[in-house]
Design a protein around this motif. Sequence first.
Motif, PDB file in Angstrom:
ATOM      1  N   PRO A  13     -13.876 -77.303  -6.646  1.00 50.46           N
ATOM      2  CA  PRO A  13     -14.859 -78.261  -7.163  1.00 50.46           C
ATOM      3  C   PRO A  13     -14.287 -79.671  -7.196  1.00 50.46           C
ATOM      4  O   PRO A  13     -13.104 -79.863  -7.441  1.00 50.46           O
ATOM      5  N   ILE A  14     -15.145 -80.652  -6.932  1.00 49.77           N
ATOM      6  CA  ILE A  14     -14.703 -82.045  -6.960  1.00 49.77           C
ATOM      7  C   ILE A  14     -15.285 -82.789  -8.144  1.00 49.77           C
ATOM      8  O   ILE A  14     -14.956 -83.936  -8.371  1.00 49.77           O
ATOM      9  N   SER A  15     -16.173 -82.157  -8.875  1.00 49.66           N
ATOM     10  CA  SER A  15     -16.875 -82.873  -9.920  1.00 49.66           C
ATOM     11  C   SER A  15     -17.287 -81.915 -11.033  1.00 49.66           C
ATOM     12  O   SER A  15     -17.229 -80.709 -10.878  1.00 49.66           O
ATOM     13  N   PRO A  16     -17.745 -82.475 -12.141  1.00 48.37           N
ATOM     14  CA  PRO A  16     -18.235 -81.638 -13.237  1.00 48.37           C
ATOM     15  C   PRO A  16     -19.439 -80.814 -12.787  1.00 48.37           C
ATOM     16  O   PRO A  16     -20.120 -81.182 -11.829  1.00 48.37           O
ATOM     17  N   PRO A  17     -19.726 -79.713 -13.469  1.00 48.17           N
ATOM     18  CA  PRO A  17     -20.860 -78.863 -13.072  1.00 48.17           C
ATOM     19  C   PRO A  17     -22.213 -79.572 -13.125  1.00 48.17           C
ATOM     20  O   PRO A  17     -23.157 -79.166 -12.473  1.00 48.17           O
ATOM     21  N   SER A  18     -22.318 -80.651 -13.891  1.00 49.72           N
ATOM     22  CA  SER A  18     -23.602 -81.339 -14.040  1.00 49.72           C
ATOM     23  C   SER A  18     -23.909 -82.278 -12.880  1.00 49.72           C
ATOM     24  O   SER A  18     -24.926 -82.959 -12.889  1.00 49.72           O
ATOM     25  N   VAL A  19     -23.062 -82.330 -11.850  1.00 51.35           N
ATOM     26  CA  VAL A  19     -23.282 -83.227 -10.721  1.00 51.35           C
ATOM     27  C   VAL A  19     -24.604 -82.900 -10.030  1.00 51.35           C
ATOM     28  O   VAL A  19     -24.972 -81.742  -9.905  1.00 51.35           O
ATOM     29  N   THR A  20     -25.328 -83.949  -9.625  1.00 52.91           N
ATOM     30  CA  THR A  20     -26.607 -83.764  -8.947  1.00 52.91           C
ATOM     31  C   THR A  20     -26.613 -84.562  -7.654  1.00 52.91           C
ATOM     32  O   THR A  20     -26.733 -85.792  -7.679  1.00 52.91           O
ATOM     33  N   PRO A  21     -26.452 -83.889  -6.491  1.00 52.98           N
ATOM     34  CA  PRO A  21     -26.548 -84.609  -5.222  1.00 52.98           C
ATOM     35  C   PRO A  21     -28.011 -84.774  -4.829  1.00 52.98           C
ATOM     36  O   PRO A  21     -28.819 -83.865  -5.024  1.00 52.98           O
ATOM     37  N   CYS A  22     -28.378 -85.937  -4.302  1.00 52.20           N
ATOM     38  CA  CYS A  22     -29.759 -86.211  -3.896  1.00 52.20           C
ATOM     39  C   CYS A  22     -29.759 -86.950  -2.566  1.00 52.20           C
ATOM     40  O   CYS A  22     -28.955 -87.855  -2.361  1.00 52.20           O
ATOM     41  N   ARG A  23     -30.690 -86.578  -1.689  1.00 50.15           N
ATOM     42  CA  ARG A  23     -30.858 -87.341  -0.451  1.00 50.15           C
ATOM     43  C   ARG A  23     -31.684 -88.578  -0.793  1.00 50.15           C
ATOM     44  O   ARG A  23     -32.759 -88.491  -1.357  1.00 50.15           O
ATOM     45  N   LEU A  24     -31.162 -89.742  -0.437  1.00 45.97           N
ATOM     46  CA  LEU A  24     -31.867 -90.993  -0.701  1.00 45.97           C
ATOM     47  C   LEU A  24     -32.792 -91.312   0.469  1.00 45.97           C
ATOM     48  O   LEU A  24     -33.982 -91.517   0.289  1.00 45.97           O
ATOM     49  N   ALA A  25     -32.237 -91.325   1.681  1.00 44.95           N
ATOM     50  CA  ALA A  25     -33.023 -91.577   2.884  1.00 44.95           C
ATOM     51  C   ALA A  25     -32.164 -91.244   4.096  1.00 44.95           C
ATOM     52  O   ALA A  25     -30.999 -91.636   4.147  1.00 44.95           O
ATOM     53  N   GLY A  26     -32.710 -90.535   5.043  1.00 41.13           N
ATOM     54  CA  GLY A  26     -31.967 -90.215   6.264  1.00 41.13           C
ATOM     55  C   GLY A  26     -30.632 -89.578   5.967  1.00 41.13           C
ATOM     56  O   GLY A  26     -30.558 -88.504   5.408  1.00 41.13           O
ATOM     57  N   ASP A  27     -29.565 -90.298   6.298  1.00 39.07           N
ATOM     58  CA  ASP A  27     -28.225 -89.766   6.036  1.00 39.07           C
ATOM     59  C   ASP A  27     -27.568 -90.458   4.845  1.00 39.07           C
ATOM     60  O   ASP A  27     -26.352 -90.525   4.733  1.00 39.07           O
ATOM     61  N   GLU A  28     -28.374 -90.986   3.929  1.00 33.27           N
ATOM     62  CA  GLU A  28     -27.868 -91.634   2.722  1.00 33.27           C
ATOM     63  C   GLU A  28     -28.092 -90.723   1.527  1.00 33.27           C
ATOM     64  O   GLU A  28     -29.170 -90.163   1.350  1.00 33.27           O
ATOM     65  N   PHE A  29     -27.047 -90.588   0.716  1.00 38.11           N
ATOM     66  CA  PHE A  29     -27.101 -89.694  -0.433  1.00 38.11           C
ATOM     67  C   PHE A  29     -26.637 -90.412  -1.694  1.00 38.11           C
ATOM     68  O   PHE A  29     -25.890 -91.379  -1.631  1.00 38.11           O
ATOM     69  N   VAL A  30     -27.068 -89.897  -2.809  1.00 40.60           N
ATOM     70  CA  VAL A  30     -26.655 -90.368  -4.123  1.00 40.60           C
ATOM     71  C   VAL A  30     -26.129 -89.154  -4.870  1.00 40.60           C
ATOM     72  O   VAL A  30     -26.704 -88.068  -4.777  1.00 40.60           O
ATOM     73  N   VAL A  31     -25.051 -89.336  -5.595  1.00 42.36           N
ATOM     74  CA  VAL A  31     -24.534 -88.262  -6.436  1.00 42.36           C
ATOM     75  C   VAL A  31     -24.588 -88.763  -7.865  1.00 42.36           C
ATOM     76  O   VAL A  31     -23.916 -89.727  -8.225  1.00 42.36           O
TER      77      VAL A  31
END
Length: 78
Positions: A13-31
């Motif tokens: 794991p790289i982050s706490p369990p509460s991490v939420t990855p989201c696709r912003l647009a195309g190949d852009e993501f927000v964590v």
Amino acid sequence: MRYFRRVRGPRRPISPPSVTPCRLAGDEFVVLLPQTDLDNARTVADRLQRRLGDLRTADGSPVRAGIGVAAGPDLDHR
């Protein structure tokens, strides 16, 4: 999202369990890292950057990403 799943795998794991990855647009993501201070968010971003650099695309090129970290006020108003 495919590369994020490979980076985040259950073994390392790289982050706490509460991490939420989201696709912003195309190949852009927000964590989203709720309840994570700026220093810890930077640590997660550094880990993510290193893990992505370990991955290769189909032609053998390293996976690259531009990563930024931002913090905001606590929005949990329960």
